[in-house]
Structure formats: C-alpha cells, structure tokens
Design a protein around this motif. Structure first.
Motif, mmCIF file in Angstrom:
data_model
loop_
_atom_site.group_PDB
_atom_site.id
_atom_site.type_symbol
_atom_site.label_atom_id
_atom_site.label_comp_id
_atom_site.label_asym_id
_atom_site.label_seq_id
_atom_site.Cartn_x
_atom_site.Cartn_y
_atom_site.Cartn_z
ATOM 1 N N ILE A 284 27.119 74.221 18.543
ATOM 2 C CA ILE A 284 28.040 74.706 17.511
ATOM 3 C C ILE A 284 28.183 73.634 16.435
ATOM 4 C CG2 ILE A 284 30.398 75.406 16.975
ATOM 5 C CD1 ILE A 284 30.592 76.524 19.817
ATOM 6 N N MET A 285 27.712 73.943 15.231
ATOM 7 C CA MET A 285 28.064 73.190 14.034
ATOM 8 C C MET A 285 28.406 74.250 12.998
ATOM 9 S SD MET A 285 26.078 69.641 13.878
ATOM 10 C CE MET A 285 24.367 70.076 13.541
ATOM 11 N N ARG A 286 28.989 73.821 11.892
ATOM 12 C CA ARG A 286 29.576 74.800 10.983
ATOM 13 C C ARG A 286 28.824 74.776 9.673
ATOM 14 N NH1 ARG A 286 32.212 77.651 8.248
ATOM 15 N NH2 ARG A 286 34.277 77.597 7.321
ATOM 16 N N ALA A 287 28.597 75.939 9.089
ATOM 17 C CA ALA A 287 28.039 76.004 7.738
ATOM 18 C C ALA A 287 29.177 76.327 6.785
ATOM 19 C CB ALA A 287 26.966 77.084 7.658
ATOM 20 N N VAL B 144 28.207 70.992 8.650
ATOM 21 C CA VAL B 144 29.246 70.004 8.972
ATOM 22 C C VAL B 144 29.441 69.939 10.479
ATOM 23 C CG1 VAL B 144 30.370 70.583 6.802
ATOM 24 C CG2 VAL B 144 31.291 71.467 8.954
ATOM 25 N N SER B 145 29.937 68.781 10.927
ATOM 26 C CA SER B 145 30.232 68.580 12.350
ATOM 27 C C SER B 145 31.481 67.714 12.470
ATOM 28 C CB SER B 145 29.049 67.887 13.042
ATOM 29 O OG SER B 145 29.432 67.400 14.307
ATOM 30 N N ALA B 146 32.334 68.096 13.417
ATOM 31 C CA ALA B 146 33.544 67.318 13.708
ATOM 32 C C ALA B 146 33.825 67.464 15.199
ATOM 33 C CB ALA B 146 34.716 67.826 12.880
ATOM 34 N N PRO B 147 33.075 66.786 16.044
ATOM 35 C CA PRO B 147 33.171 66.977 17.503
ATOM 36 C C PRO B 147 34.416 66.327 18.081
ATOM 37 C CG PRO B 147 31.636 65.224 17.020
ATOM 38 C CD PRO B 147 32.084 65.767 15.695
ATOM 39 N N PRO B 148 34.710 66.554 19.335
ATOM 40 C CA PRO B 148 35.816 65.838 19.977
ATOM 41 C C PRO B 148 35.615 64.330 19.828
ATOM 42 C CG PRO B 148 35.101 67.641 21.370
ATOM 43 C CD PRO B 148 34.107 67.562 20.257
ATOM 44 N N MET C 54 32.010 71.054 16.887
ATOM 45 C CA MET C 54 33.094 71.320 15.938
ATOM 46 C C MET C 54 34.485 71.150 16.541
ATOM 47 S SD MET C 54 32.389 71.715 12.874
ATOM 48 C CE MET C 54 33.936 72.332 12.298
ATOM 49 N N ALA C 55 34.524 70.699 17.817
ATOM 50 C CA ALA C 55 35.837 70.526 18.481
ATOM 51 C C ALA C 55 36.710 71.753 18.235
ATOM 52 C CB ALA C 55 36.533 69.272 17.968
ATOM 53 N N GLY C 56 36.136 72.920 18.590
ATOM 54 C CA GLY C 56 36.877 74.171 18.335
ATOM 55 C C GLY C 56 36.841 74.443 16.838
ATOM 56 N N LEU C 57 37.942 74.230 16.195
ATOM 57 C CA LEU C 57 37.999 74.289 14.727
ATOM 58 C C LEU C 57 38.547 72.953 14.231
ATOM 59 C CD1 LEU C 57 39.335 77.842 13.772
ATOM 60 C CD2 LEU C 57 37.088 76.889 13.288
#
Ligand code: PXG
Length: 459
Positions: A414-417, A423-427, A56-59
């Motif tokens: 870490i992925m986000r619900a 959802v995922s948005a990595p570095p 998740m690149a942090g947030l």
C-alpha cells in the motif's frame, strides 16, 4: 468475536449498505472492496489471508504500528470504569486531565492549552471558530478571512474543505464558503522555473503578502498551512519558505496556523512539523498520530496569545459531545507516552528516518519516469513525470499515479497516489529490514509500471 463470513459475503453486504468516503460507489461495488481483517506492526492481512505491507500507516496515522495490545487493555479498563462523560458544564475526568498534562510535556513551550475534537476536520473547524472569536474579542471583528493554499488539505467539513484548496471538493456543495482565500502552493518542481529552491521559497511566501494586501490586512484573520502538504502529494517547501511566511504574518498581524494532522507526533522526526521548519505558529491542529488511529481524537493546541484572548472573551460557544472522550483520551495518553518513552519519535530523527530517506532515494532515482524523489523522517514521495530532463509532467494528471498505485496494491503493497505523486508514510516503528523489504517490492512494481507506461503508449 466478529461473525465469520466469506469475503464475497462481506463484499455483498458492504455493497448493499456501506457508502465509502471519497468513493465512486458504483465502480467500487463492481470490483468489490478489499476486506482488511488484521494488523500487526507494519503489516495488514485481508480476508483472503494475504499479508500486505502498509506503506501508508492506514491513512498517515498508525504511527506506533498495528497490534498494540496494551492500548486495548487501556481502553478496556477505561470503558469499564467510565465509558463516557462530557467535559461541558463544569465537569472533567481523570483521563482527559492526564492527557492534557502529558501533551504540554511534548509540545513546544507556550502551548499550554488544548481543545479536543474527534477528527482533523473538527480540529480545523474548531481553529476557524477560535481565530474568528479571537479577533472579535480583540475588537477587530472584520478580521475574519483565512488564507490557505491551493492543493492544501484541511479536511472534509464545510469549513475544512473550504479552507483546503482541493478544487474537486469545492465543486461539490457550493464551496468555498465566504471568508476563505487561497494562494499557490510552494511546489518548486512545477512553479520554480529557473529559480533555486531557496529563491523560489521566498517568492512563494511573498504570494501571501500579495494576497494580504489584495484583501486588506485589516480583514485577514490567519494564514493556515500544513508544514508539508500531505494529501496534496507531500509537497515539501524550500527551507526559506516558512520563516518568510512567519515574517509576513507578524508584519501584518495575521495569525499563523500550522495544520499538523499529518506532520504531528513524530512523522518528520520532530514532534511537530513546524519545529522542523523553524517557525512558531499561534495555533496548531492535530489528529491522526495523537492516538495512532486506535480511536478517533483530535486536538487543537492554542498558543499563549490566542488562549489569553479566548479566555478573556468569556464563553466560547463551541464544542462536541465527545470532546475529550475518556476512552479516546486514555488511549491517546498511552500512545503519546509510547511515542516518547519508547523513543519512537527520537528514532525517526536519529535512525530510521535518515535510513528510509537514503534508501528511498537510492531505490527510485534510477527510474526513467520518476523525478523529485523527496522526503524527511518517515514521509516521502516521488513524482511520476513524462520527461525528466524537461520536468514535463503527464498531461492527464492522476492517470499514471492510479496505474502505479494499482500495481503496488496488486502486489500487496500500500502506497498512495496523490495525482501523479506517489507518497508513503509508514508506521514510525518500521525496522530497517522492513524498509528494505518494502523498497525491494516497490522497485519490482516500478519495473512493471514503466513497462506498462510504454505498452500503453503513455510515453
Ligand atoms: C492536514 C490535514 N488536515 C485535516 C485533515 C482531516 O482529518 P480527518 O480526516 O480526521 O477529518 C487531514 C486528513 N487527511 C487525510 C484524510 C483522509 C485521507 C487522506 C489521503 O491522503 O487519502 C488524507 C489532513 O491531512
């Protein structure tokens, strides 16, 4: 150096004194917070020494990845030279001037003016005030209503939360404030029925025209949307949506605003999300990827029409102590230069973005309770569904999502619900090998998730 404590000591002090955002404090303190102590590249380490893949690149914000010592050096030098000075009262300083000049090189033509804030929420509130001020100066003060989307997210200030369409936020604090309206989101999977995505995109965009006519075009100041809704669950509109929104805004002389806090600075493979979808906003708001989260800074990019209107209006009575903070500006400059000069944004478009999207679809499409596997660049998602064949969603929204997220977290991923969207948005700097590593781990977790769904009788 930080005082060394045990995890339980940190947890105890945290529980005693720290109120966390968007948190049920009592339930957090029962479980205890996870203490993150270090980051490097796409990995985090916690106080127990566990290595965590940060999908998740942090947030949604650490675009260049963790561990950029060069940014720390830039901050140190600026702090030693000029740790703070304001940009009120006819003063400026080299760091904010250099950042402003650099930003005009990476933003689309026509965006030569930038206003600085400390967060995405402040960028959105700044935009709200700019839009209303613009119409005042145009002699149309009654044009003050801003239209957003249900399930859109524009921050947590009173303005941002009101413009956003998160009803659970509106319930706390008597929101939305007057002058805010919402239309349904362009979520084909739920609202598209038997339309093709392209047909649905036009229908969803025309909900804006209906709302403008309902309110009265002479009262509508702007339409505001995220190119891709992030916190709403990575809702990617059909290609037909944004050009039709733009056409409708021009038809009724309504300003068009893109909230680029997540999509901005390379997340989609373009510098900004509106470029991916081929529309031209009058204003766009940013934060997160502007500094990759290394220091808090936001920026509002103001197009020619609104900039000239604001400048013609004389004093614009708005701003923040830390607008254009020298250390934040210096680090943001280093970050934007890295995104450009290290080819990080271009690589999202040409290499790692397409690779991620191919592997993401290969990995998740095969699961029985996963559908609408989607994404572009380095922002991707899928929806947990009860029945794929009938596009039936789970009745208790969020239950499956939370279950799935917790399995990831227990396995150091870490992925986000967002509801039942995973959802995922990595570095953006993730390597192909790290994509493979993250997806292999996620696939193992999904096996466990689907077994748990059955064991709990949820399917
Ligand atoms: C599109 C958009 N606009 C404004 C904001 C507000 O930014 P600040 O938080 O810096 O004030 C955001 C922020 N988006 C955001 C912030 C915190 C958590 C999550 C989540 O998805 O859990 C998403 C955002 O995604």
């Amino acid at each position: 150096m930080q005082k060394q404590r045990t995890t339980s000591q940190w947890r105890e002090l945290d529980a005693a004194h720290h109120l966390h955002p968007f948190t049920d404090t009592a339930s957090l303190n029962e479980a205890g917070a996870r203490v993150m102590t270090r980051g490097e590249g796409v990995y985090l380490w916690d106080s127990e020494g566990r290595k965590i893949m940060d999908g998740m690149a942090g947030l949604w914000c650490v675009n260049v990845g963790y561990g950029r010592k060069d940014f720390a050096e830039v901050a140190r030098r600026q702090m030693e030279e000029l740790p703070f000075y304001n940009t009120f009262f006819k003063t400026t300083h080299p760091a904010v001037v250099e950042l402003s000049a650099l930003l005009t090189e990476v933003t689309p033509a026509g965006f030569d003016h930038v206003f600085y804030t400390n967060s995405g929420s402040e960028s959105v509130d700044t935009m709200i005030r700019m839009v209303r001020r613009y119409w005042d100066v145009q002699g149309k003060p009654q044009k003050k209503t801003l239209i957003g989307r249900w399930n859109g997210y524009h921050g947590s200030t009173i303005g941002g939360a009101s413009l956003g369409g998160m009803k659970y936020m509106h319930e706390q604090g008597d929101l939305p404030i007057p002058g805010m309206a919402h239309i349904e989101q362009p979520w084909w999977y739920k609202h598209g029925k038997d339309m093709t995505p392209e047909e649905f995109g036009l229908v969803a965009a025309r909900w804006l025209e209906e709302k403008i006519l309902e309110i009265g075009a002479d009262k509508v100041a702007a339409f505001v949307g995220e190119p891709i809704q992030g916190a709403g669950g990575v809702i990617i509109p059909p290609a037909s949506y944004w050009p039709e929104i733009e056409r409708i805004c021009r038809k009724y002389d309504v300003l068009l605003v893109a909230d680029e806090v997540i999509c901005g600075f390379g997340r989609t493979g373009e510098w900004f999300g509106h470029q991916l979808f081929g529309f031209q906003p009058d204003i766009f708001t940013t934060a997160k990827g502007l500094s990759s989260g290394y220091l808090p800074i936001g920026a509002v990019f103001v197009g020619k029409r609104v900039a000239e209107g604001l400048i013609a209006g004389g004093d614009f009575n708005h701003g923040f102590t830390y607008s254009g903070h020298p250390v934040c500006a210096a680090v943001a400059h280093a970050n934007v230069a890295a995104l450009r000069d290290e080819g990080i944004v271009q690589r999202v478009k040409d290499d790692i973005g397409p690779y991620m999207q191919q592997r993401w679809r290969e990995t998740f499409s095969r699961f029985e309770h996963v559908d609408d596997v989607r994404g572009v660049g380095m922002i991707q998602a899928f929806t947990l569904v009860k029945n794929k064949a009938t596009r039936e969603l789970f009745p208790d929204v969020g239950e499956a999502g939370t279950l799935c997220r917790d399995i990831f977290f227990r396995n150091d991923l870490i992925m986000r619900a967002c509801g039942d969207h995973i959802v995922s948005a990595p570095p953006l700097v993730m390597t192909r090998a790290e994509v493979d590593e993250m997806l292999a781990l996620a696939a193992r977790c999904m096996e466990e998730f689907e077994q748990t769904l059955k064991a709990r009788g949820l399917v």
